[in-house]
Motif scaffolding. Structure first.
Motif, PDB file in Angstrom:
ATOM      1  N   THR A   1       0.715  -1.035   0.068  1.00 57.07           N
ATOM      2  CA  THR A   1      -0.056  -0.003   0.017  1.00 57.07           C
ATOM      3  C   THR A   1       0.637   1.416  -0.226  1.00 57.07           C
ATOM      4  N   ASP A   2       2.247   1.334   0.091  1.00 62.14           N
ATOM      5  CA  ASP A   2       2.838   2.234  -0.155  1.00 62.14           C
ATOM      6  C   ASP A   2       3.210   3.041  -1.398  1.00 62.14           C
ATOM      7  N   GLY A   3       2.867   1.974  -2.530  1.00 66.60           N
ATOM      8  CA  GLY A   3       3.010   2.578  -3.997  1.00 66.60           C
ATOM      9  C   GLY A   3       2.087   3.613  -4.217  1.00 66.60           C
ATOM     10  N   PRO A   4       0.930   3.441  -3.975  1.00 70.07           N
ATOM     11  CA  PRO A   4      -0.214   4.757  -4.469  1.00 70.07           C
ATOM     12  C   PRO A   4       0.132   6.094  -3.721  1.00 70.07           C
ATOM     13  N   PRO A   5       0.581   6.231  -2.619  1.00 68.38           N
ATOM     14  CA  PRO A   5       0.885   7.522  -1.967  1.00 68.38           C
ATOM     15  C   PRO A   5       2.183   8.089  -2.436  1.00 68.38           C
ATOM     16  N   LEU A   6       2.825   7.242  -2.833  1.00 63.98           N
ATOM     17  CA  LEU A   6       4.163   7.829  -3.513  1.00 63.98           C
ATOM     18  C   LEU A   6       4.202   8.284  -5.036  1.00 63.98           C
ATOM     19  N   ARG A   7       3.205   7.425  -5.556  1.00 68.12           N
ATOM     20  CA  ARG A   7       3.032   7.716  -6.938  1.00 68.12           C
ATOM     21  C   ARG A   7       2.314   9.326  -6.949  1.00 68.12           C
TER      22      ARG A   7
END
Length: 431
Positions: free
Chosen positions: A162-168
């Protein structure tokens, strides 16, 4: 079931053994030494020449826009540590791609890279992001993507992440601040990731609290410091963007999610013991799951990465961040305990503490029970050690604007083995 005296004794013995081992592990901290060494004085020149930086950026850029798809691979080379994994690192990870693009945009601005090439590379990435979004929200937290097919990796992997979407979302908003002409399109993409983050599942919990794999793709849980730190930063930046475009409803929704489901990201990750002292943990300090315990992740290099990347890129709403400032007392105490842990784990650091190698700094790895890439139990990681350097650069910048308190000064002097002349100045942190 009838419990016999023998079985009772056996159970008691097992409990005693467990607590003995737990106390033994904690006591290790009492005897560990901090082998961190400061330079006698800061370097007169930058540590890398412009020619070396240009060469690094040249290699770095080769990971971008693979086969004109806009995708970003983790690494083009061989990966013997992975073993017989098909394709090695020639995949697009949402997290790694977003962090790489963010670093690329920062480097382009800092080193005045050719504007047209930078813009073209970024727009290719935007096309790739649009393509992945067309797959729908059900794949938004898929971490690893097949570039040729633009599909999630088909074989087994630690998922979701779940860290991918906020970083993107953060990388897209960052670009929107650089290129106002694309700001509308980039915000449309970024808010898809942010809206997914605060959306509620069937059980009423938000996606930001989903059980997820950790940064190292090994441990599962729903409350990792790294994840919550970058989520908070993304939502705070999203609030600013929503306010700027007049979307008060979305700004309030992001704020509600932060207050209701994130709160103070350090609160559940503050560890204290008589033997070790105080520091931040990646897994919850008091309720770590079995996989966290298995890998002894009470000290985890992901925390350093969270401290570096968890602060907002903009000053607006920065005061709402619960990620501590780089010079904060808790950060100093964390660095102190992490120094001691990694000094004891790696022979190259132990040689330093024994006076065999008088080299500055200390090499950090992932966590105590790491076995990746080494038969004898893990090894130092360049990216985490570089993150520590990044944190110290941030501390230097912060201390230039806000002097350290007496407590912070004492903690940092201990963490960095500063001598009598250490006064918490930018010069001290640069050394």
């Amino acid at each position: 079931q009838v419990q016999t005296p023998c079985s009772s004794l056996g159970t008691a013995a097992m409990k005693l053994t467990f607590w003995f081992l737990a106390l033994l592990a904690l006591a290790e901290g009492w005897f560990q030494q901090n082998c961190f060494e400061l330079l006698k004085e800061p370097l007169l020149d930058a540590p890398f020449t412009r020619a070396e930086i240009d060469r690094l950026l040249q290699h770095f850029s080769q990971n971008f826009d693979v086969n004109r798809t806009g995708a970003i691979i983790a690494s083009p080379g061989a990966t013997p540590a992975l073993g017989p994994t098909p394709g090695g690192y020639r995949y697009h990870w949402i997290r790694d791609g977003a962090l790489s693009m963010s670093a690329f945009l920062h480097a382009a601005d800092l080193y005045a890279l050719p504007a047209s090439e930078t813009e073209t590379t970024f727009l290719q990435y935007v096309d790739w992001v649009e393509l992945l979004h067309k797959r729908g929200s059900s794949t938004i937290d898929e971490p690893k993507w097949n570039i040729q097919k633009a599909e999630p990796y088909a074989l087994g992997w630690c998922r979701p992440q779940t860290d991918g979407p906020p970083l993107r979302a953060r990388s897209l908003m960052q670009a929107g601040r650089l290129w106002k002409k694309y700001a509308g399109k980039l915000w449309d993409l970024a808010k898809k990731d942010l809206d997914w983050l605060i959306a509620k599942q069937e059980d009423g919990s938000r996606n930001l609290n989903k059980v997820t794999c950790d940064l190292w793709e090994e441990t599962t849980g729903n409350d990792f410091f790294w994840n919550k730190a970058v989520m908070e930063a993304a939502l705070l930046e999203g609030i600013q963007h929503s306010q700027e475009v007049g979307d008060a409803e979305r700004a309030q929704a992001y704020l509600d999610a932060l207050q209701e489901d994130v709160g103070d990201v350090t609160q559940r990750h503050r560890f204290w013991s008589f033997f070790r002292g105080k520091y931040l943990t990646e897994c919850p300090a008091m309720s770590a799951g079995t996989s966290c315990q298995k890998f002894r992740k009470e000290i985890d290099g992901a925390v350093i990465l969270g401290l570096v990347h968890g602060r907002t890129m903009t000053t607006t709403n920065a005061s709402l961040s619960s990620v501590p400032l780089p010079t904060d007392l808790l950060v100093a105490e964390t660095v102190m305990e992490y120094n001691k842990e990694f000094c004891s784990l790696y022979a190259v650091n132990r040689a330093e503490s024994q006076g065999k190698n008088q080299l500055p700094g200390v090499l950090y790895g992932r966590y105590a029970a790491d076995a990746y890439g080494a038969k004898d139990g893990g090894n130092p990681w360049v990216l985490i050690t570089a993150a520590l350097a990044n944190l110290l650069y941030q501390a230097a910048e912060t201390s230039s604007a806000t002097p350290l308190t007496h407590q912070e000064l004492a903690a940092w002097k201990a963490a960095l083995n500063g001598g009598a002349g250490f006064n918490g100045s930018p010069r001290d942190f640069l050394a």
